[in-house]
Design an enzyme around this catalytic site. Sequence first.
Site, PDB file in Angstrom:
ATOM      1  N   LYS A  45       0.878  -1.178   0.000  1.00  0.00           N
ATOM      2  CA  LYS A  45       0.000   0.000   0.000  1.00  0.00           C
ATOM      3  C   LYS A  45       0.916   1.228   0.000  1.00  0.00           C
ATOM      4  O   LYS A  45       1.973   1.227   0.617  1.00  0.00           O
ATOM      5  CB  LYS A  45      -0.876  -0.029   1.261  1.00  0.00           C
ATOM      6  CG  LYS A  45      -1.710   1.224   1.505  1.00  0.00           C
ATOM      7  CD  LYS A  45      -2.928   1.271   0.633  1.00  0.00           C
ATOM      8  CE  LYS A  45      -3.728   2.571   0.832  1.00  0.00           C
ATOM      9  NZ  LYS A  45      -4.637   2.834  -0.300  1.00  0.00           N
ATOM     10  N   CYS A 130      -2.573   9.117  -7.414  1.00  0.00           N
ATOM     11  CA  CYS A 130      -3.733   8.862  -6.551  1.00  0.00           C
ATOM     12  C   CYS A 130      -4.761   9.976  -6.728  1.00  0.00           C
ATOM     13  O   CYS A 130      -4.445  11.146  -6.501  1.00  0.00           O
ATOM     14  CB  CYS A 130      -3.315   8.766  -5.087  1.00  0.00           C
ATOM     15  SG  CYS A 130      -4.748   8.539  -4.003  1.00  0.00           S
ATOM     16  N   GLY A 216     -11.878  -1.916 -11.713  1.00  0.00           N
ATOM     17  CA  GLY A 216     -12.657  -3.124 -12.012  1.00  0.00           C
ATOM     18  C   GLY A 216     -12.861  -3.294 -13.509  1.00  0.00           C
ATOM     19  O   GLY A 216     -12.377  -2.478 -14.320  1.00  0.00           O
ATOM     20  N   GLY A 243      -8.773  -3.721 -14.244  1.00  0.00           N
ATOM     21  CA  GLY A 243      -9.911  -4.608 -14.455  1.00  0.00           C
ATOM     22  C   GLY A 243      -9.570  -6.023 -14.853  1.00  0.00           C
ATOM     23  O   GLY A 243     -10.414  -6.738 -15.405  1.00  0.00           O
TER      24      GLY A 243
HETATM   25  C1  SIN Z   1      -6.266   5.495  -2.057  1.00  0.00           C
HETATM   26  O1  SIN Z   1      -5.776   5.120  -0.970  1.00  0.00           O
HETATM   27  O2  SIN Z   1      -6.938   6.545  -2.123  1.00  0.00           O
HETATM   28  C2  SIN Z   1      -6.102   4.681  -3.295  1.00  0.00           C
HETATM   29  C3  SIN Z   1      -4.693   4.670  -3.767  1.00  0.00           C
HETATM   30  C4  SIN Z   1      -4.481   5.282  -5.115  1.00  0.00           C
HETATM   31  O3  SIN Z   1      -5.455   5.587  -5.822  1.00  0.00           O
HETATM   32  O4  SIN Z   1      -3.330   5.452  -5.509  1.00  0.00           O
END
Ligand code: SIN
Length: 298
Positions: A45, A130, A216, A243
């Site tokens: 993450k 992001c 997706g 997706g």
């Molecule tokens: C998020 O945590 O908002 C998703 C991560 C991303 O879109 O890079």
Amino acid sequence: MPELCGIELATPVINASGTYDAIAARQAFGDALLEDFPFAAFVSKTITPEPRAGNPPRRIWETPAGMINSIGLPNKGLEGFLAEDLPRLAELPVPLIVSVMATTREDFARCIERVARRREVAAIELNISCPNVHSGLIVGENPSETEALLDALRPLTEKPLIVKLTPNTADPASVAAGAERGGADAVSLINTLKGTAIDPVTGAPALGNGYGGLSGPAVRPVALEQLRSVRARVELPIVGMGGISSGADAAEFLALGAAVVAVGTESFRDPRAGSRIATELESSLLSERSAEPVLDLD
Ligand code: SIN
């Protein structure tokens, strides 16, 4: 054997950042997870320099053939990640790619220097895409900003730098070219497409942040087209995603020139999706190979 930036992989299937919590999975399944891990490399993450709480709920909304997330990068921050999560992720039986996001070049550099120093880390993904974090997209929308960021970060490490591209810009291939000029080792695409949803009961925005990123099967044709245009523009290896939910989907990305593929949203539905897709992909590639002599006869 598949490889990415010199990192050997058992299969061409890895995870998309933020879509599989390997630490929670290990807690749930114990060492059985390590014996049969669903991905050939693990992408963490995204971490940020300081801890983040993430966006207010609701953070996920299901849509036809997909979902919108407005997670907002909740994480322990650089130091919390290095102290608590990295040692646990290093126990996974696959190479580790750490995803990093910051809002200034200086903060990006601080993260890269600290993360790259750790021998457990095989490569670093720069999340400049992001949609859920203020200014998370500014760099990723702009080829010269992307190049300048890479110019600043490239001298800090010899570890592979993978740039995660946004689909929310008119010309992702130009941004990929900026990353290549700046010295990136690979690009990954696509991140989510900006989207929103209305709660049919309340008539209010369904997501706490008002909007989010769509992923997706619904986004797969967009991802394939962006992969095609980026492939035509840069020589860099590409991690293709968007997706993918079957081996046949993965084969489409490989056919368009992705070096490896990443599975994201499908893992929410099926946590074993990575393994299944790798197995399906292998049989689809085998059946293509066995079909070749027949085609030659024509
Ligand atoms: C998020 O945590 O908002 C998703 C991560 C991303 O879109 O890079």
